[in-house]
Design a protein around this motif. Structure first.
Motif, mmCIF file in Angstrom:
data_model
loop_
_atom_site.group_PDB
_atom_site.id
_atom_site.type_symbol
_atom_site.label_atom_id
_atom_site.label_comp_id
_atom_site.label_asym_id
_atom_site.label_seq_id
_atom_site.Cartn_x
_atom_site.Cartn_y
_atom_site.Cartn_z
ATOM 1 N N THR A 124 6.528 -25.293 45.078
ATOM 2 C CA THR A 124 7.074 -26.309 45.979
ATOM 3 C C THR A 124 7.401 -27.581 45.212
ATOM 4 O OG1 THR A 124 5.822 -25.431 47.856
ATOM 5 C CG2 THR A 124 6.608 -27.697 48.035
ATOM 6 N N GLN A 125 6.514 -27.951 44.314
ATOM 7 C CA GLN A 125 6.748 -29.137 43.486
ATOM 8 C C GLN A 125 7.999 -28.949 42.624
ATOM 9 O OE1 GLN A 125 4.434 -29.819 39.876
ATOM 10 N NE2 GLN A 125 3.761 -31.788 40.737
ATOM 11 N N ASP A 159 10.512 -27.005 43.189
ATOM 12 C CA ASP A 159 11.696 -26.976 44.048
ATOM 13 C C ASP A 159 12.129 -28.376 44.486
ATOM 14 O OD1 ASP A 159 11.688 -24.233 43.847
ATOM 15 O OD2 ASP A 159 10.670 -23.906 45.773
ATOM 16 N N SER A 160 11.219 -29.349 44.400
ATOM 17 C CA SER A 160 11.562 -30.715 44.813
ATOM 18 C C SER A 160 12.323 -31.478 43.726
ATOM 19 C CB SER A 160 10.282 -31.486 45.173
ATOM 20 O OG SER A 160 9.484 -31.709 44.023
ATOM 21 N N GLU A 180 3.193 -35.698 43.560
ATOM 22 C CA GLU A 180 4.175 -35.791 44.640
ATOM 23 C C GLU A 180 5.527 -36.277 44.116
ATOM 24 O OE1 GLU A 180 3.395 -34.779 47.836
ATOM 25 O OE2 GLU A 180 1.651 -34.092 46.703
ATOM 26 N N ILE A 181 6.588 -35.519 44.417
ATOM 27 C CA ILE A 181 7.963 -35.851 44.034
ATOM 28 C C ILE A 181 8.789 -35.877 45.318
ATOM 29 C CG2 ILE A 181 9.978 -35.096 42.707
ATOM 30 C CD1 ILE A 181 7.932 -33.564 40.881
ATOM 31 N N PHE A 182 9.349 -37.043 45.651
ATOM 32 C CA PHE A 182 10.073 -37.186 46.919
ATOM 33 C C PHE A 182 11.342 -38.004 46.675
ATOM 34 C CE2 PHE A 182 6.296 -39.744 46.401
ATOM 35 C CZ PHE A 182 6.695 -41.052 46.590
ATOM 36 N N GLU A 218 14.660 -37.893 47.596
ATOM 37 C CA GLU A 218 15.554 -38.384 48.657
ATOM 38 C C GLU A 218 14.933 -39.572 49.393
ATOM 39 O OE1 GLU A 218 16.805 -35.287 51.253
ATOM 40 O OE2 GLU A 218 17.751 -34.098 49.654
ATOM 41 N N ARG A 219 13.665 -39.486 49.678
ATOM 42 C CA ARG A 219 12.968 -40.555 50.393
ATOM 43 C C ARG A 219 12.997 -41.860 49.593
ATOM 44 N NH1 ARG A 219 6.881 -39.770 52.868
ATOM 45 N NH2 ARG A 219 6.153 -41.922 52.789
ATOM 46 N N LEU A 268 3.011 -37.286 53.246
ATOM 47 C CA LEU A 268 2.825 -36.609 51.965
ATOM 48 C C LEU A 268 1.390 -36.113 51.828
ATOM 49 C CD1 LEU A 268 4.718 -39.001 49.517
ATOM 50 C CD2 LEU A 268 5.587 -36.943 50.637
#
Length: 527
Positions: free
Chosen positions: A16-17, A19-20, A96-98, A100-101, A139
């Protein structure tokens, strides 16, 4: 759960990480390359302008360019995000990689500046990284435990609220070891340290921070000065800034204090930023300071590069007109034992419970193979009532305060020693699993001394020869002595800490600026 169950959860979370991360930000990771510091410049992902942005280490310069619109928050955040992703691929420093946010937040700040001509706050548009334990709404906060995967925060923590109010752009969260207690290569804030060392963030936030392994500037504030809103109340945990410039330490601390954090955190002390203290009104105006050098804390002796760094600092300060005396260590081992006994007061029950929830094993050693040595004073701690330990701690704090005050008889300034200069750790960055020394920083945690870390030099194999054997204080001192090999550490950053008094954050920052300036002038005079 079975072994395969918890491992499957880990693998799914790692995917998931991955893919971010935008696919165009993936690089060819070099194999068998020990030093990866130049990869961001050489991998081809960053444009010349993005390199200019991320190589600008002075936070005040970044904020000035953001405030005038010379650089937009969107391009600054994008540049640092790309560099952070490079660092992640090389060091696994992020949780945590976000993207777009964070970029949406940057766009909104740019629009506000464009429409109003005014910045949102003192940190307008600045991307800021955060250690994993600072919760952000929506998150996960995993904290190194498999059992915490899938636990999403319902609200921002107080610090994040304040950072948003100050106009900042929180953009990544950084890695921690299981339990937060293991002294991995960079301590519990090791992910933050690695990210900042790679210049993947202009300003980060860690806890109980050091930074000496990574050549950073940091601040360990006193208990409850900055808004933590969590953590142990026995040996209180604190948060502080980590940056590549001393200006970043001041900017962050002042911005957070100016936001009146005591209105959001019930245990935060109601103490505003003091220009009077920053101007060193209680330290002779900073004209002729007296520093104590802690060459040796009486528990473990520092490696040769640390001694050389202290000697460089002593000469630089004396050349700048300041006084430098030898610091006489006081009950250091008693302080360490008291603190460590408080730390393990529950016998590790909390760690075991969290691991049992998922079935993951509790990590008992960070060593990848052979070569373990016992940590200091391996005899089991005698179980004692917590109130007794707290009384002992109060007595030790009083004793150490009296010891410090008594130095007035030696300084010649009419004041006690203004600050102590010492190693933050007895060595430069060690191979994975061999970071066992916390004696120098535990003093600051236990005595609640406001403390900074600043870079001085790098290990030089041609200068930092192994010292002759000495009469060892204990087996940990002997093991650390035997660990030193100039070739092993060659090129590693060497930093020291400046130790001030409780609630003296402004003065510690100002004195660190003086030390940093003296070091630069001294090195410049030799060039």
């Amino acid at each position: 759960m079975t072994d395969s169950d918890w491992q499957a959860r880990c693998a799914a979370r790692k995917q998931t990480q991955l893919d971010s991360i935008p696919k165009e930000w993936l690089i060819n990771v070099p194999s068998n390359q020990m030093n990866v510091m130049n990869v961001p410049k050489e991998c081809g992902l960053l444009s010349d302008r993005e390199l200019d942005i991320t190589e600008t280490v002075d936070v005040e310069v970044l904020l000035s360019k953001l405030a005038t619109g010379e650089w937009s928050s969107l391009e600054v955040t994008t540049a640092f995000y790309k560099r952070a992703i490079i660092a992640q691929q090389l060091t696994s420093c992020l949780t945590e990689i976000f993207v777009e946010r964070a970029l949406q937040r940057a766009k909104e700040l740019d629009e506000i500046l464009k429409i109003t001509g005014k910045v949102v706050g003192p940190l307008h548009g600045l991307p800021i990284s955060l250690k994993d334990q600072f919760t952000m709404k929506g998150l996960e906060t995993i904290m190194g435990y498999v059992a915490w995967i899938g636990q999403y925060a319902e609200a921002d923590c107080v610090l994040v609220e304040i950072l948003y109010d100050c106009g900042a752009v929180p953009f990544v969260r950084t890695n921690v070891p299981q339990t937060l207690m293991y002294l991995t290569a960079g301590g519990s804030s090791g992910g933050e340290g690695a990210l900042l060392a790679m210049k993947g963030s202009p300003l980060g936030v860690g806890t109980d921070i050091g930074g000496a392994f990574c050549g950073l500037y940091t601040l360990r504030p006193s208990y409850e000065r900055l808004p933590y809103c969590g953590g142990s109340r026995s040996i209180s945990s604190v948060l502080g800034p980590m940056t590549n410039s001393i200006s970043g330490v001041k900017v962050f601390t002042k911005a957070v204090l100016d936001a009146k954090p005591w209105l959001k955190d019930p245990v935060c002390i109601r103490k505003e930023w003091s220009d009077k203290e920053y101007e060193l009104a209680y330290h002779g105006g900073g004209k002729k300071l007296c520093f104590g050098i802690m060459w040796d804390n009486g528990v473990v002796r520092p490696h040769p590069p640390l001694n050389r760094a202290m000697m460089i600092t002593k000469r630089a300060l004396e050349a700048a007109g300041h006084i430098v005396l030898d610091w006489e260590s006081h009950r250091h081992l008693e302080i360490y034992k008291n603190s460590e006994t408080i730390f393990v007061a529950d016998g590790g029950e909390d760690y075991r419970i969290q691991c049992e929830r998922s079935g993951e094993p509790l990590i008992l050693s960070m060593l990848p193979g052979e070569g373990a040595h016992e940590t200091t004073l391996e005899e089991p701690y005698v179980k004692r009532l917590l109130w007794e330990l707290h009384k002992e701690k109060r007595d030790l704090r009083k004793s150490h305060l009296d010891h410090w005050e008594a130095t007035v008889s030696r300084t010649g300034t009419g004041r006690p020693i203004d600050a102590i200069i010492s190693p933050a750790v007895a060595y430069a960055a060690v191979p994975h699993g061999l970071n066992t020394d916390s004696f120098y920083t535990t003093l600051c945690n236990a005595m609640d001394y406001a403390t900074s870390v600043f870079p001085v030099t790098f290990v030089d194999g041609t200068l930092d020869h192994k010292h002759p054997p000495h009469e060892f204080y204990n087996h940990e001192d002997e093991a650390i002595y035997n660990l030193y090999d100039s070739g092993l550490f060659d090129g590693c950053p060497v930093g020291l800490q400046l130790i001030g008094r409780t609630q003296e954050e402004e003065a510690v920052i100002a004195m660190t600026e003086i030390v940093d300036r003296a070091l630069r002038q001294y090195e410049g005079s030799k060039a």
